[in-house]
Scaffold this active site. Structure first.
Site, short mmCIF file in Angstrom:
data_model
loop_
_atom_site.label_atom_id
_atom_site.label_comp_id
_atom_site.label_asym_id
_atom_site.label_seq_id
_atom_site.Cartn_x
_atom_site.Cartn_y
_atom_site.Cartn_z
N GLU A 280 -32.07 44.66 -11.34
CA GLU A 280 -32.50 45.65 -10.36
C GLU A 280 -33.98 45.59 -9.97
O GLU A 280 -34.34 46.02 -8.89
CB GLU A 280 -32.18 47.05 -10.90
CG GLU A 280 -30.70 47.32 -11.11
CD GLU A 280 -29.90 47.21 -9.82
OE1 GLU A 280 -30.32 47.76 -8.79
OE2 GLU A 280 -28.85 46.52 -9.85
N SER B 1 5.42 91.71 -44.56
CA SER B 1 5.01 92.24 -45.86
C SER B 1 3.70 91.68 -46.39
O SER B 1 3.23 92.11 -47.44
CB SER B 1 6.11 92.01 -46.89
OG SER B 1 7.15 92.92 -46.70
#
Length: 725
Positions: free
Chosen positions: A113, A383
């Site tokens: 680049e 329970s």
């Protein structure tokens, strides 16, 4: 003669005329030249002036001030196992410092680049000229040549609009940034923001997308692959265009040779590497399976501790959770193994909490990451809720040795509560009543509490049950008033998460710690934002109360189809079941149990919780079935390799004052004063008494079921009755 003179005179005149004409011509040309020169000066000076003014007024942020969306990762307690990601809509990005990017990767990007990056002033004259020509002619292919600095400025500051103004701003920012930032800062910012395809922003995210590893591990040829994609990320993906990708890859490597950063001999030996199939990778897959529920809990907790959404989406957070992978894997495996034997719509919720810290060590809410979270769902508890009524009784001085009648009991409205077979085991101690889960004994016990049902609710809240739930502004209450008698039989709804929390409080000898998922939060650059401090907790019930209750719960795991933990490891447990209306079938089945190291709550039911859950043989599901099997497998796996610890020996409950106020106990025998932790003397056999003559009552019919140990019945809608396990 005269002719010659005339001729000479004429010639001189013509020469003079020509001279005058030349002077005039030159005089006429000067304004044109001046105008041209002025125009040329204007073309130079005006843009220069505009540039200088813009340069003076533009404010370039300092390095690190520019925030960009990036991924935050959620890890298990080992800080390495990734459970989930938080991916912002702007893309998949993870910041890394420049020193973690190998030099050969940096050089590959420069070769692709901007080969003059280290020496240019932030822009390229030729590149800028091509871009202007492209704008004038409308030919975008004529543009290009932007430096790395310009590309970063475009991505981070000025955008990518095709206009003169945008390009001019890009130029100004680039020049000023080059003068104010170190080149290393510019390169670092660029590498962390550049788009490289596959929804990956920045080299770290791209490294995972293409090679499934961190950027620090990339080889030179792999780094060149990433650099080669920058120009045209989609078109140059090696899975979309292998020829074009390899041609660009060769261009990058040749550029590295020209830059003298890659020896030609090494270049000759490099081969195009294999890349990851993009179909197997999704940047936006944030979590799978039950990890999606863990992620949701983490995100909620981050809000409560002050970690903002902006922090999560811009600072690349590393969030370390409490999840222990040994316990988590054991839990997930146990759930899958047991649910595979059940009906298609069978579901489970499992939560394990560490006593002494409140850390969630294992969590299962379902296999659909975006689905219903059964670990966080409000469900009838059956329970299992008897332990809270018993804790309240112990706190009020009613010992485990108190003897209660287990025969049928009549509630207001002439409602009769029975045990599973409609019969009675006579008078038993509370320890035995808990082990056999006698509904009738606990209804009578609750009636002996100072504030009856409210004391059961208050004890449950004190130990860790949530006081509010989504859609339920107040829990364990009847429309804001005192709860019904059925609270001690699990009539009201609670979550597996809360049941594990309350059980952890008991296993910690009555000291509560807030349940939490988030252990530590750090930014991508190592800044510590949060570290959990467990603290000393809050005492919610007396030690002697917790110790006695745990001792009463110790036999239950073995009693529940032989689900005692491996190696003789002690545990304190309780089963529970809630019935589906008056069908005789069950819809909720529970097993909760703890060791001194871990408290685990297991629920099994159906997807919509409105249909019956059956065991693997098609019969009624009870707590001693799949829930107990899941509990045992997950707890055995979580404890493997860990020392065996024992609960404290319970001291006596010797602060009772006699027969409880309700008078339901046959005998109330305070233990004699004794040192703490000395076991109480066995309760004497109760003296025979005449059975009271009672008016005939209308018994609620009960349909026997083939299972050897049924768990509950429901005699009225919302009133759940426990059956022994």
């Amino acid at each position: 003669m005269s002719d010659k003179k005339n001729t000479s005179s004429t010639g001189s005149s013509r020469a003079a005329d020509r001279e005058k004409k030349g002077i005039g011509a030159r005089a006429r040309r000067h304004p044109i030249l001046t105008t041209a020169l002025g125009a040329l000066a204007a073309l130079i000076l005006i843009p220069l002036g505009v540039f200088l003014v813009a340069y003076a007024t533009v404010d370039v942020p300092e390095p690190g001030e520019l925030t960009s969306a990036q991924v935050s990762a959620i890890y298990a307690s080992d800080s390495t196992t990734e459970l989930a990601r938080v991916v912002p809509p702007e893309g998949n990005r993870r910041q890394v410092p420049l020193e973690e990017v190998p030099v050969h990767v940096q050089n590959a990007v420069l070769a692709a680049e901007d080969r003059e990056f280290w020496t240019n002033q932030g822009f390229s004259f030729t590149g800028f000229g091509r871009a202007v020509i492209g704008q004038i002619t409308g030919n975008p292919s004529a543009g290009g040549g932007s430096t790395i600095t310009q590309q970063y400025v475009k991505n981070a500051l000025v955008g990518d609009e095709h206009s003169y103004v945008r390009k001019a701003r890009e130029l100004v920012y680039s020049v000023k940034m080059t003068n104010e930032w170190a080149k290393e800062d510019i390169l670092s910012a660029y590498l962390n923001t550049v788009y490289l395809g596959r929804n990956a922003y920045g080299v770290e995210a791209a490294s995972h997308a293409y090679f499934n590893k961190s950027i620090s591990e990339l080889t030179p040829e792999e780094g060149a692959v990433l650099a080669a994609t920058i120009q045209l990320p989609s078109q140059l993906d090696p899975w979309n265009n292998p020829e074009g990708a390899q041609a660009r890859w060769n261009y990058v490597l040749d550029g590295m040779v020209e830059m003298d950063v890659l020896p030609e001999t090494e270049r000759a030996g490099l081969h195009y590497p294999e890349t990851r199939n993009p179909a197997e990778y999704s940047a936006y897959t944030e979590a799978t399976g039950t990890n999606g529920m863990i992620k949701n809990h983490v995100m909620d907790e981050l809000k409560r501790i002050g970690i903002s959404e902006e922090d999560v989406t811009t600072r690349g957070l590393r969030i370390t959770t409490t999840i222990d992978m040994q316990a988590q894997n054991a839990t997930v495996d146990a759930v899958h193994a047991n649910l595979a034997q059940l009906q298609e719509d069978a579901r489970a919720g499992v939560v394990s909490v560490e006593p002494g810290t409140g850390a969630v060590r294992a969590y299962f809410g379902g296999d659909d990451a975006a689905g219903w979270d059964y670990g966080n769902a409000a469900l009838q508890t059956g329970s299992t809720f008897k332990i809270f009524g018993l804790a309240a009784a112990l706190q009020q001085g009613i010992p485990l040795s108190a003897v209660y009648d287990s025969s049928p009991v009549r509630l207001p409205g002439n409602i009769v509560v029975n045990n599973w077979d409609g019969g009675s085991a006579g008078y038993t101690t509370l320890s035995e009543a808990l082990k056999q889960s006698f509904n009738t004994s606990f209804i009578r016990l609750q009636d002996d509490l100072i504030n009856t049902t409210q004391d059961t609710a208050d004890m449950a809240h004190a130990l860790g049950m949530a006081k509010t739930l989504p859609g339920v502004p107040a829990t364990l209450t009847e429309a804001g008033e005192q709860p019904y008698e059925g609270i001690i039989l699990g009539q009201y709804q609670s979550r597996p998460l809360d049941m594990a929390t309350a059980l952890a409080t008991l296993a910690n000898r009555g000291v509560w710690h807030e349940t939490y998922f988030v252990e530590r939060v750090e930014t991508s650059d190592g800044e510590l934002l949060f570290q959990h401090e467990a603290g000393e907790g809050e005492r919610r019930v007396a030690e002697v109360v917790a110790d006695n209750l745990l001792s009463a719960m110790e036999p239950i795991a073995a009693y529940s189809n032989g689900n005692a933990l491996a190696g003789g490891r002690p545990s304190a447990a309780k089963t529970g079941t809630a019935q589906l209306g008056d069908t005789g079938r069950n819809k909720d089945a529970w097993m909760i149990g703890a060791t001194p190291q871990l408290a685990t709550a297991v629920w099994v039911g159906t997807a919509d919780n409105t249909t019956a859950i059956y065991n693997q043989w098609g019969g009624n599901m009870f707590g001693a079935g799949s829930p107990a099997s899941i509990w045992k497998a997950s707890m055995d796996g979580a404890h493997e390799g860990k020392e065996i610890r024992y609960f404290a020996t319970p001291g006596p409950i010797n602060f009772g004052t006699g027969i409880p106020s309700g008078g339901n106990a046959l005998s109330y025998i305070p233990a004699p004063p004794a040192p703490v932790y000395q076991a109480p003397a066995p309760a004497p056999e109760p003296e025979p008494v005449e059975e009271p003559v009672e008016e005939p009552v209308e018994e609620v019919p009960f349909e026997p079921v083939p299972e050897p140990e049924p768990d509950t019945i429901e005699i009225l809608p919302g009133l759940v009755i426990e059956l022994p396990n």
